[in-house]
Design a protein around this motif. Structure first.
Motif, PDB file in Angstrom:
ATOM      1  N   VAL A 285       0.840  -1.202   0.000  1.00 54.78           N
ATOM      2  CA  VAL A 285       0.000   0.000   0.000  1.00 54.78           C
ATOM      3  C   VAL A 285       0.873   1.250   0.000  1.00 54.78           C
ATOM      4  O   VAL A 285       0.624   2.203  -0.734  1.00 54.78           O
ATOM      5  N   GLN A 286       1.928   1.224   0.806  1.00 57.74           N
ATOM      6  CA  GLN A 286       2.864   2.346   0.888  1.00 57.74           C
ATOM      7  C   GLN A 286       3.461   2.631  -0.490  1.00 57.74           C
ATOM      8  O   GLN A 286       3.517   3.772  -0.938  1.00 57.74           O
ATOM      9  N   GLN A 287       3.897   1.569  -1.168  1.00 53.77           N
ATOM     10  CA  GLN A 287       4.513   1.697  -2.484  1.00 53.77           C
ATOM     11  C   GLN A 287       3.509   2.241  -3.488  1.00 53.77           C
ATOM     12  O   GLN A 287       3.816   3.118  -4.282  1.00 53.77           O
ATOM     13  N   LEU A 288       2.277   1.728  -3.436  1.00 55.54           N
ATOM     14  CA  LEU A 288       1.250   2.180  -4.376  1.00 55.54           C
ATOM     15  C   LEU A 288       0.904   3.650  -4.147  1.00 55.54           C
ATOM     16  O   LEU A 288       0.650   4.387  -5.089  1.00 55.54           O
ATOM     17  N   ARG A 289       0.887   4.084  -2.890  1.00 52.42           N
ATOM     18  CA  ARG A 289       0.608   5.484  -2.602  1.00 52.42           C
ATOM     19  C   ARG A 289       1.670   6.376  -3.235  1.00 52.42           C
ATOM     20  O   ARG A 289       1.370   7.423  -3.796  1.00 52.42           O
ATOM     21  N   LEU A 290       2.942   5.952  -3.108  1.00 54.41           N
ATOM     22  CA  LEU A 290       4.043   6.718  -3.707  1.00 54.41           C
ATOM     23  C   LEU A 290       3.868   6.792  -5.216  1.00 54.41           C
ATOM     24  O   LEU A 290       4.037   7.835  -5.819  1.00 54.41           O
ATOM     25  N   GLU A 291       3.531   5.655  -5.822  1.00 55.41           N
ATOM     26  CA  GLU A 291       3.401   5.617  -7.274  1.00 55.41           C
ATOM     27  C   GLU A 291       2.195   6.414  -7.748  1.00 55.41           C
ATOM     28  O   GLU A 291       2.225   7.036  -8.802  1.00 55.41           O
ATOM     29  N   ALA A 292       1.119   6.415  -6.945  1.00 53.60           N
ATOM     30  CA  ALA A 292      -0.098   7.125  -7.354  1.00 53.60           C
ATOM     31  C   ALA A 292       0.151   8.626  -7.425  1.00 53.60           C
ATOM     32  O   ALA A 292      -0.468   9.326  -8.216  1.00 53.60           O
ATOM     33  N   ARG A 293       1.106   9.109  -6.620  1.00 55.15           N
ATOM     34  CA  ARG A 293       1.343  10.549  -6.558  1.00 55.15           C
ATOM     35  C   ARG A 293       2.312  11.046  -7.613  1.00 55.15           C
ATOM     36  O   ARG A 293       2.666  12.203  -7.650  1.00 55.15           O
ATOM     37  N   LEU A 294       2.741  10.176  -8.513  1.00 54.47           N
ATOM     38  CA  LEU A 294       3.699  10.534  -9.548  1.00 54.47           C
ATOM     39  C   LEU A 294       3.135  11.595 -10.487  1.00 54.47           C
ATOM     40  O   LEU A 294       1.946  11.590 -10.800  1.00 54.47           O
ATOM     41  N   ASN A 295       3.991  12.494 -10.931  1.00 56.31           N
ATOM     42  CA  ASN A 295       3.608  13.530 -11.867  1.00 56.31           C
ATOM     43  C   ASN A 295       3.797  12.995 -13.284  1.00 56.31           C
ATOM     44  O   ASN A 295       4.922  12.834 -13.731  1.00 56.31           O
TER      45      ASN A 295
END
Lengths: 68, 388
Positions: free
Chosen positions: A14-24
């Motif tokens: 979940v932590q990793q997906l949150r980081l990836e979701a915030r990508l520009n």
């Protein structure tokens, strides 16, 4: 205990997906245009697609020799 | 030379902790801020309390994956080959084998060019005097050309200083640098002779200091064996991409050990990954018989190189200097040459009598070398073919 370790593993996911979701991100049209531009800009320096000039091409038709 | 547009080395004051750090852009409630990597990570863990149940985490993971797909799809406004429609088609050219190197007694598993373009190191499945084990699966030239690194089923990566003195025993000067818990599948020096990046069947990648053998950073995230890696081409480069048996290609930040992007569109093991020369994209070759191009700034796959007639896995891929051509070696003994922009195949090369296991374009871009299970290496370049 398998329960807590799978929760821990899931937390990482979940932590990793949150980081990836915030990508520009940029649009594919822009990214593709940049890739195309890079190719074209560097095309003359790229020996493989342009090949060797015909003057040094060993496959060019040979001149015919004739006896004098 | 090339800018890593995602990991830009912007230094400044973090918007959260106000410390002077390298910053990355993050979105918080649709507002763009600049956080240091520590704060970015803390933000990602917010709300993950001890009493979170597995079920709620799974549902959040699913919704995040859905959101990711949605975001990526929104930006998918055109195909690469459409953008390249007006680009002049490549002229007809012929690739000729210039050298066939037959020194190996067994299958060639991998090779690498030296930066002086005149030397090649290759490894194979044989018990030669200098190599410690029977399967040497990975090899790489040091940037200076003074050493090589290799490893395989011994789970290690060892560095051998090169010597042309026939009396010197290379094995005696060997230095064990990396230690994994499973086979070494790939290795590469970073920008200097001092650090090595490795990929392993134990599912991890790792960065090592050559002198001390110390582990500097480890990269966890693949769900199965990691089969390949490639370093980003930038001078200040600090990212690399890896591909594995979990069908995923992952891009990593070398300093923090964090995975910054992941791509999961292949249908089988990814055998080879290679960065596009600009550093903004990378190609992958897989056992699903396709090669794919992923753009890092669009965060998605932008091209597939496949044909119904190609049913064998691609084992190795590399770009020509401008990135216009993608060379891919396959398990059906052929090499297919793809027009990266148009998505079409421009050439198919024969000559090997067994699987093509490795393929690299020379540093000056004039030739490429393919290694095969037929015990040979072939160096080829291109001639213009004009009908007279």
């Amino acid at each position: 205990m398998s329960g807590s370790s799978s929760v821990a593993a899931m937390k990482k996911v979940v932590q990793q997906l949150r980081l990836e979701a915030r990508l520009n991100r940029i649009k594919v049209s822009q990214a593709a245009a940049d890739l195309k531009q890079f190719c074209l800009q560097n095309a003359q320096h790229d020996p493989l697609p342009t090949g060797v000039s015909s003057s040094t091409n060993p496959f060019r038709p040979q001149k015919v020799c004739s006896f004098l | 030379m090339c800018d890593q547009t995602f990991l830009v080395n912007v230094f400044g004051s973090c918007d959260k902790c106000f410390k002077q750090r390298a910053l990355r852009p993050v979105f918080k409630k649709s507002q763009q801020l600049s956080y240091c990597s520590t704060c970015a990570e803390i933000m990602a863990t917010e709300g993950l309390h001890e009493n979170e149940t597995l079920a709620s985490l799974k549902s959040e993971a699913e919704s995040l994956k859905g959101k990711l797909e949605e975001e990526r799809a929104k930006l998918h406004d055109v195909e690469l080959h459409q953008v390249a429609e007006r680009v002049e088609a490549l002229g007809q050219f012929v690739m000729k084998t210039r050298r066939t190197l037959k020194g190996h007694g067994n299958k060639v598993l991998c090779m690498d060019w030296c930066k002086d373009k005149r030397r090649i190191v290759s490894s194979s499945q044989e018990h030669a005097v200098t190599m410690p084990c029977t399967w040497v699966m990975a090899c790489a030239y040091a940037p200076s050309g003074c050493a090589i690194a290799c490893g395989g089923l011994d789970n290690k990566c060892s560095v051998y200083p090169l010597t042309f003195d026939k009396n010197e025993n290379m094995a005696a000067k060997k230095k064990s640098v990396a230690m994994h818990t499973n086979y070494l599948s790939a290795c590469s020096f970073t920008n200097s002779d001092m650090q090595i990046l490795t990929a392993s069947g134990d599912g991890t990648c790792a960065l090592w200091d050559v002198e001390s053998g110390q582990l500097l950073q480890s990269f966890h995230g693949h769900g199965a064996d990691v089969l390949c890696l490639d370093l980003a081409p930038s001078e200040t480069g600090n990212t690399f991409v890896s591909g594995g048996c979990d069908k995923k290609a992952m891009v990593w930040d070398m300093r923090s050990g964090q995975c910054v992007q992941a791509f999961e569109t292949h249908e089988s093991d990814i055998n080879s990954v290679r960065y596009y020369p600009s550093g903004d994209a990378f190609a992958s070759g897989s056992d699903d018989a396709t090669c794919r191009l992923y753009d890092l700034r669009a965060d998605r796959e932008v091209a597939i190189y496949s044909k119904e007639s190609i049913i064998f896995g691609a084992s190795s891929v590399d770009f020509s200097l401008s990135g216009r051509l993608l060379f891919a070696g396959y398990n059906d003994y052929t090499i297919n040459v793809w027009d990266v922009l148009k998505g079409s195949r421009v050439s198919i090369l024969f000559g090997h009598e067994n699987r093509v296991s490795t393929l690299r374009v020379s540093p000056d871009g004039t030739a490429f070398c393919s290694g095969s299970w037929d015990h040979t290496l072939r160096v080829r370049d291109a001639f213009l073919f004009s009908c007279v």
